[in-house]
Design a protein around this motif. Structure first.
Motif, mmCIF file in Angstrom:
data_model
loop_
_atom_site.group_PDB
_atom_site.id
_atom_site.type_symbol
_atom_site.label_atom_id
_atom_site.label_comp_id
_atom_site.label_asym_id
_atom_site.label_seq_id
_atom_site.Cartn_x
_atom_site.Cartn_y
_atom_site.Cartn_z
ATOM 1 N N SER A 159 0.868 -1.193 0.000
ATOM 2 C CA SER A 159 0.000 0.000 0.000
ATOM 3 C C SER A 159 0.899 1.235 0.000
ATOM 4 N N VAL A 160 0.334 2.396 -0.258
ATOM 5 C CA VAL A 160 1.198 3.582 -0.309
ATOM 6 C C VAL A 160 1.663 3.983 1.095
ATOM 7 N N SER A 161 0.836 3.704 2.107
ATOM 8 C CA SER A 161 1.257 4.015 3.480
ATOM 9 C C SER A 161 2.419 3.103 3.891
ATOM 10 N N HIS A 162 2.392 1.871 3.430
ATOM 11 C CA HIS A 162 3.493 0.936 3.718
ATOM 12 C C HIS A 162 4.747 1.364 2.963
ATOM 13 N N THR A 163 4.591 1.617 1.663
ATOM 14 C CA THR A 163 5.741 1.997 0.829
ATOM 15 C C THR A 163 6.338 3.315 1.320
ATOM 16 N N GLY A 164 5.458 4.288 1.646
ATOM 17 C CA GLY A 164 5.940 5.600 2.102
ATOM 18 C C GLY A 164 6.763 5.472 3.373
ATOM 19 N N CYS A 165 6.275 4.695 4.329
ATOM 20 C CA CYS A 165 7.029 4.554 5.574
ATOM 21 C C CYS A 165 8.261 3.650 5.416
ATOM 22 N N LEU A 166 8.257 2.766 4.381
ATOM 23 C CA LEU A 166 9.492 2.017 4.098
ATOM 24 C C LEU A 166 10.581 2.995 3.656
ATOM 25 N N LEU A 167 10.190 3.954 2.790
ATOM 26 C CA LEU A 167 11.156 4.977 2.328
ATOM 27 C C LEU A 167 11.664 5.774 3.530
ATOM 28 N N LEU A 168 10.742 6.133 4.420
ATOM 29 C CA LEU A 168 11.112 6.913 5.605
ATOM 30 C C LEU A 168 12.054 6.104 6.508
ATOM 31 N N ASN A 169 11.655 4.870 6.824
ATOM 32 C CA ASN A 169 12.474 4.044 7.720
ATOM 33 C C ASN A 169 13.864 3.801 7.139
ATOM 34 N N ASP A 170 13.911 3.526 5.821
ATOM 35 C CA ASP A 170 15.216 3.278 5.195
ATOM 36 C C ASP A 170 16.070 4.539 5.224
ATOM 37 N N ALA A 171 15.441 5.695 5.024
ATOM 38 C CA ALA A 171 16.207 6.951 5.055
ATOM 39 C C ALA A 171 16.757 7.204 6.468
ATOM 40 N N ILE A 172 15.970 6.853 7.485
ATOM 41 C CA ILE A 172 16.455 7.047 8.869
ATOM 42 C C ILE A 172 17.426 5.935 9.253
ATOM 43 N N GLY A 173 17.235 4.726 8.643
ATOM 44 C CA GLY A 173 18.075 3.581 8.998
ATOM 45 C C GLY A 173 17.508 2.795 10.170
ATOM 46 N N ILE A 174 16.172 2.681 10.229
ATOM 47 C CA ILE A 174 15.533 1.924 11.316
ATOM 48 C C ILE A 174 14.615 0.837 10.748
ATOM 49 N N LYS A 175 14.355 -0.175 11.567
ATOM 50 C CA LYS A 175 13.330 -1.185 11.242
ATOM 51 C C LYS A 175 12.402 -1.234 12.446
ATOM 52 N N THR A 176 11.153 -0.843 12.234
ATOM 53 C CA THR A 176 10.218 -0.807 13.356
ATOM 54 C C THR A 176 9.139 -1.874 13.156
ATOM 55 N N THR A 177 8.331 -2.108 14.175
ATOM 56 C CA THR A 177 7.245 -3.076 14.053
ATOM 57 C C THR A 177 6.163 -2.486 13.148
ATOM 58 N N MET A 178 5.744 -3.295 12.159
ATOM 59 C CA MET A 178 4.751 -2.791 11.200
ATOM 60 C C MET A 178 3.417 -3.471 11.461
ATOM 61 N N VAL A 179 2.380 -2.667 11.628
ATOM 62 C CA VAL A 179 1.062 -3.200 12.000
ATOM 63 C C VAL A 179 0.091 -2.961 10.845
ATOM 64 N N PRO A 180 -0.332 -4.057 10.157
ATOM 65 C CA PRO A 180 -1.197 -3.862 8.980
ATOM 66 C C PRO A 180 -2.673 -3.689 9.326
ATOM 67 N N PHE A 181 -3.335 -2.827 8.571
ATOM 68 C CA PHE A 181 -4.789 -2.627 8.668
ATOM 69 C C PHE A 181 -5.359 -2.782 7.256
ATOM 70 N N THR A 182 -6.685 -2.688 7.136
ATOM 71 C CA THR A 182 -7.299 -2.847 5.805
ATOM 72 C C THR A 182 -7.345 -1.526 5.030
ATOM 73 N N GLY A 183 -6.846 -0.478 5.655
ATOM 74 C CA GLY A 183 -6.814 0.827 5.005
ATOM 75 C C GLY A 183 -6.250 1.802 6.019
ATOM 76 N N THR A 184 -5.970 3.023 5.569
ATOM 77 C CA THR A 184 -5.394 3.951 6.544
ATOM 78 C C THR A 184 -6.461 4.616 7.415
ATOM 79 N N ALA A 185 -7.746 4.502 7.059
ATOM 80 C CA ALA A 185 -8.780 5.027 7.980
ATOM 81 C C ALA A 185 -8.716 4.258 9.305
ATOM 82 N N PRO A 186 -8.766 2.925 9.299
ATOM 83 C CA PRO A 186 -8.610 2.223 10.586
ATOM 84 C C PRO A 186 -7.213 2.392 11.197
#
Ligand code: MLT
Length: 321
Positions: A159-186
């Protein structure tokens, strides 16, 4: 026998042509592959309202969620190509997913007839309101120090929220716990409730919550500040220009949809994007509507191809399949 076959084919072609000319004669389904209330759903409902008005038949949004939007888009790819099933796809379902799902059930280019780009939606980094950082530099320092306990919510792999935060995490150099939902509203509901720490979401979703003060905007992932949130610095101002994303949202039909049907849909979308009420609804929430030179099938095909070419090496290097 040959004459009979030729005649039968001609009759069938005539019937199909006549059907396409009278299209639509019944309700149309627009598959939105994420939960109600998020950027895809809001965009899809604006398109559906406009198509209902312009095509003279009800266009019904169906939220078919799961697997980062790929479940709904797979259903659209396999639907009868008759113009009665359409889909709202985006940078995730039609570009990032290709690099992230080794067995993706559809090809974003060859399995669809592109109708047109609707809008691009700059991405925001938002955090729960009681997370200590108050800007991107502070967020980077906090994330490095608290990497193990940070939770990032997203709308599924690819999803774009997943991809966007992958770019962010990689730029910072971190791996955080990722919690999936069925959309960004939830996902945002969980952020407001303080159950997760941060979300990267196109502006349409978080803007009202940022304005209401129930979550904090740390950065906008674009080169220029956004007029809807002029006080929020850009990712480049915060020292992370690599965190850059303004995902596209677009309408697609299954491959093989008859040309006269495609022509009606392309014309309807073009008219819809000039409708004052539709523009206001999307622009007020921060979207950047496709202007004339970026509308239609050819521009969307070029956009999908260029996004696949841009994202595939980044996501493959991050090895996030
Ligand atoms: C949504 O509408 O929920 C989002 O656009 C999904 C996503 O992050 O791709």
């Amino acid at each position: 026998m040959r004459k009979l076959i030729v005649a039968a084919v001609a009759i069938l072609a005539g019937v199909a042509g006549a059907n396409a000319q009278s299209y639509p004669t019944r309700a149309i389904t627009l598959i939105v592959p994420f939960a109600a209330g998020g950027p895809a759903d809001i965009t899809g409902r604006v398109v559906a309202d406009q198509f209902s008005r312009l095509l003279g038949q009800q266009v019904v949004v169906e939220n078919v969620v799961g697997a980062g939007g790929t479940t709904g888009i797979t259903r659209a790819a396999r639907a009868n190509p008759d113009g009665y099933t359409l889909a709202l796809g985006h940078m995730g379902t039609h570009a990032a997913a290709l690099a992230l799902y080794p067995n993706l059930a559809y090809n974003p280019v060859s399995d669809f007839e592109p109708i047109g780009l609707v809008a691009e939606q700059p991405m925001l980094l938002v955090t729960r309101k009681d997370l200590p950082p108050n800007n991107l530099k502070e967020f980077v320092a906090y994330a490095k120090a608290n990497e193990a306990k940070l939770n990032m919510a997203h709308a599924g792999v690819g999803s774009v929220s997943h991809t966007g935060c992958l770019l962010l995490n990689d730029a910072i150099g971190i791996k955080t716990t990722m919690v999936p939902f069925t959309g960004t509203a939830p996902a945002l509901n969980a952020l407001i409730a303080g159950q997760v720490d941060y979300v990267c979401d196109p502006i349409l979703g978080p803007l009202p919550h940022v304005r209401a003060g129930t979550i904090k905007a740390q950065a906008v992932a674009t080169a220029k500040r956004h007029p809807a949130l002029p006080d929020v610095p850009t990712s480049a101002e915060g020292g992370l220009p690599q965190f850059a994303a303004a995902p596209f949202y677009a309408v697609f039909a299954p491959k093989g949809t008859p040309q006269p049907v495609l022509d009606r849909l392309v014309a309807a979308l073009n008219t819809a994007l000039d409708d004052e009420a539709a523009r206001k609804r999307l622009v007020d929430l921060g979207a950047e509507i496709a202007e004339k030179d970026r509308r239609g099938p050819a521009a969307l095909t070029a956009l999908v191809k260029s996004e696949i070419a841009r994202l595939t090496p980044i996501l493959e290097a991050a090895n996030r399949k």
